[in-house]
Design a protein around this motif. Structure first.
Motif, PDB file in Angstrom:
ATOM      1  N   SER A  96      50.545  32.189  27.012  1.00  0.00           N
ATOM      2  CA  SER A  96      49.554  31.520  27.894  1.00  0.00           C
ATOM      3  C   SER A  96      49.224  32.398  29.091  1.00  0.00           C
ATOM      4  O   SER A  96      49.959  33.316  29.456  1.00  0.00           O
ATOM      5  N   SER A  97      48.125  32.061  29.741  1.00  0.00           N
ATOM      6  CA  SER A  97      47.716  32.732  30.990  1.00  0.00           C
ATOM      7  C   SER A  97      47.862  31.754  32.163  1.00  0.00           C
ATOM      8  O   SER A  97      47.336  30.627  32.095  1.00  0.00           O
ATOM      9  N   PRO A  98      48.528  32.136  33.285  1.00  0.00           N
ATOM     10  CA  PRO A  98      48.692  31.221  34.439  1.00  0.00           C
ATOM     11  C   PRO A  98      47.460  31.160  35.341  1.00  0.00           C
ATOM     12  O   PRO A  98      47.457  30.425  36.328  1.00  0.00           O
ATOM     13  N   ILE A  99      46.421  31.958  34.983  1.00  0.00           N
ATOM     14  CA  ILE A  99      45.258  32.042  35.871  1.00  0.00           C
ATOM     15  C   ILE A  99      44.607  30.676  36.054  1.00  0.00           C
ATOM     16  O   ILE A  99      44.275  30.268  37.176  1.00  0.00           O
ATOM     17  N   SER A 100      44.415  29.967  34.995  1.00  0.00           N
ATOM     18  CA  SER A 100      43.792  28.639  35.094  1.00  0.00           C
ATOM     19  C   SER A 100      44.627  27.706  35.962  1.00  0.00           C
ATOM     20  O   SER A 100      44.098  26.954  36.782  1.00  0.00           O
ATOM     21  N   ALA A 101      45.946  27.787  35.791  1.00  0.00           N
ATOM     22  CA  ALA A 101      46.821  26.937  36.616  1.00  0.00           C
ATOM     23  C   ALA A 101      46.733  27.328  38.081  1.00  0.00           C
ATOM     24  O   ALA A 101      46.702  26.467  38.991  1.00  0.00           O
TER      25      ALA A 101
END
Length: 642
Positions: free
Chosen positions: A136-141
């Motif tokens: 997953s990518s934490p950017i959206s979070a």
């Protein structure tokens, strides 16, 4: 720090801590939710990709499988996708860029969100086809958490501001009685007494305000009682109890001082036969009534340098220093007219039952000789057919002092136009011989002649021409002191006509506003008679002086035998005692009067200054009576001898 600020500060601190705790809890909850949501979405996408890829992998169609991967993972929620074929060891790897333009780097470094990886084996029946690994990518979070954080911060700031405003309003309302007590206590410390405070609804403050009002009233009554006792002592020592004018003792004191200082002017002796007959025929009650009626009219002639006294039952004396013979005659006729009002004569044809004797004074006269001349002038007046008034000139030669009012006015105007006015200064000192201020005295020098202010001021005062003279003096003194970096404060005397001139008051207000740097260098000295006869204009002038940061004092304090209640209202910086109170220090009753007057001023934090102090012994006696300032012949010697 005030109690209001302390309470407000501590309440704001508590409110800040509470909102910070709520903020931290809400922030952590939002962060955990986003991480949980990220894990759930990853699990869902991995499950769904398995069903989509299995048919293509079973058919060995890698191109279609790669297309499915590209279509599924193009949303930016993932950082890496890796597909490994189990039968050929081939791999399809996709890396997605991690762009975080909308989230500050410090926020990302401060709030750490772990990436989540999940691996699953794709099968077709019992056949294992490939392994897929998704990270997953934490950017959206980060983006969602940053937006949530901004909303929380703005919300909590708004709550803090609103809470601070509400707390400030509530505390201000609740503590308003306490602030009123504080302000009233400050006034009370300066012996200023305010109206009773309203009773608040808070029980504790209600008890406090009630007790404070009671104390305020008691202190005010104490000061009023003390002022009344002072007035009573003055009446017994110096005032005639029936007429309210000066008594014989005060008159003799004034005459002694006047005759010792190269006197000019004269005295006017009025004898009222109407009053004498009333005492003889109708008794004391009727006679006293006529005395009081005449005294009220005679008080209209009072001025700063004029003394009016009751000599005996039916005789009255007026001392008019620096008055010309014409002025003396004019005043004598006015006194005769006032006496005629005592007669019941509606037609105005009955002869006057009174006489006036006038004596123009000289330096060679004693008190006994002066009073003898006054009696002779009175007897001569009774022989006058047309008008019962006579003038005796006791001087041997005519001098410039007999100039008329218009002549004095012309001389003053000429002196102002040609800068013929000069100044001398007399220092006022304290008990340690330190200079308090120096009083300015003006004089005119024309050729070989020198004219002191006492010679011409009374004349221009009667013509209401004092304003022009005062403006010139004030301008000159301001200009002189502006050029000095440091100087002893100078006391400038203001004439009565200027105090009653609204144009002068406006002019002085503009002057004081233009010279704020002179606050510590200039004092204004007002005659006490203005506080008696022109209290409204005098109060206005005093308020303007005080508003501009300057100070004022009262000259000839106690001369007019009026109540001293105006002291508490106007609060001068100092008072200069009439010398009659400080000249007879061996008389115990008069000493008690002086001590009482001084105590009244001292309790109001007003400096008392004795004038015409001539000897060290006199200064020492006055010091024992709590006099704080001294001015006279001896002061220059004491200052120079330090």
């Amino acid at each position: 720090m005030t109690l209001y600020r302390q309470l407000l500060l501590w309440m704001l601190v508590i409110l800040f801590l509470l909102t910070s705790a709520v903020f931290a809890i809400q922030f952590k909850t939002t962060k955990n939710y986003l991480i949980e949501q990220q894990s759930t979405e990853l699990n869902n996408v991995v499950s769904s990709i398995g069903f989509a890829l299995s048919p293509y992998l079973k058919a060995k169609d890698l191109i279609s499988a790669e297309s499915v991967i590209n279509a599924t993972f193009d949303s930016g929620y993932y950082s890496q996708v890796k597909l490994t074929l189990l039968d050929s060891e081939k791999e399809i790897i996709r890396h997605y860029p991690q762009v975080t333009n909308n989230v500050p780097h410090w926020f990302q470094s401060l709030v750490h969100i772990e990436t989540i990886s999940q691996t699953r084996t794709l099968t077709s029946g019992w056949l294992q086809l490939a392994n897929i690994s998704v990270t997953s990518s934490p950017i959206s979070a980060y983006i969602q958490l940053w937006k949530a954080t901004i909303q929380l911060v703005l919300g909590f700031i708004a709550c803090l501001l609103f809470g601070a405003i509400v707390l400030a309003f509530v505390l201000n309302k609740v503590l308003k009685p306490l602030k009123q007590i504080q302000k009233s206590a400050q006034e009370m410390a300066l012996n200023h007494f305010t109206d009773p405070l309203p009773t608040p609804h808070t029980r504790e403050l209600s008890d406090l305000v009630t007790a404070f009002n009671s104390m305020n009233i008691q202190l005010q009554q104490h000061f009023e009682q003390q002022a009344q006792e002072t007035d009573s002592l003055r009446v017994r020592a110096y005032q005639d109890p029936v007429s309210g004018l000066a008594n014989r003792s005060y008159l003799i004191t004034k005459l002694q001082s006047w005759l010792l200082n190269n006197p000019s002017g004269g005295i006017i002796l009025l004898k009222s036969d109407t009053i004498e007959n009333s005492y003889q025929k109708s008794g004391y009650e009727s006679g006293d009534h006529l005395v009081q009626k005449l005294a009220e009219r005679l008080k209209e002639l009072s001025a700063d340098d004029v003394t009016i006294a009751r000599l005996n039952q039916s005789e009255f004396i007026l001392i008019a220093p620096n008055a010309s013979e014409d002025d003396l005659m004019e005043t004598g006729r006015t006194m005769l007219y006032m006496t005629s009002e005592l007669n019941s004569d509606p037609l105005g044809i009955a002869p006057l039952q009174a006489a006036v004797g006038i004596v123009a004074c000289s330096a060679t006269l004693t008190i006994t000789a002066l009073l003898t001349h006054a009696d002779n002038a009175l007897n001569k007046a009774r022989q006058e057919v047309k008008e019962p008034i006579a003038l005796l000139d006791s001087s041997k030669k005519k001098t410039i002092q007999i100039m008329g009012k218009q002549q004095w006015k012309t001389l003053v105007d000429e002196a102002i136009a040609n800068n013929l006015i000069h100044f001398t200064f007399q220092q006022a000192i304290n008990t340690n011989n330190d200079v308090i201020h120096k009083e300015m005295f003006a004089y005119i020098k024309k050729g070989e002649h020198k004219f002191n202010a006492g010679q011409f001021l009374s004349a221009i005062e009667k013509l209401n021409e004092g304003t022009k003279f005062d403006c010139y003096v004030i301008d000159t003194i301001f200009n002189q002191l502006t050029k000095k970096t440091k100087s002893v404060p100078v006391a400038i005397n203001i004439t009565q006509s200027s105090i009653n001139d609204t144009g002068f008051i406006r002019w002085l207000n503009r002057k004081l506003q233009s010279y704020p740097q002179m606050k510590q260098s200039i004092l204004f000295e007002l005659p006490e008679i203005c506080f008696i006869k022109n209290i409204d204009n005098t109060s206005l002038l005093c308020e303007i002086i005080r508003q501009n940061g300057f100070q004022f004092g009262i000259d000839n304090y106690g001369h007019n035998f009026s109540s001293l209640g105006y002291l508490n209202k106007l609060r001068p910086s100092y008072v200069k005692l009439d010398f009659a109170y400080t000249s007879q220090l061996d008389d115990q009753m008069k000493t008690d009067v002086l001590e009482s007057i001084t105590r009244s001023a001292h309790n109001l934090s007003i400096l008392t200054i004795a004038s015409r102090v001539e000897t060290i012994e006199q200064k020492e006696k006055l010091t024992q009576l709590k006099i704080q300032g001294f001015q006279g012949y001896i002061t220059a010697q004491l200052v120079n001898g330090k």
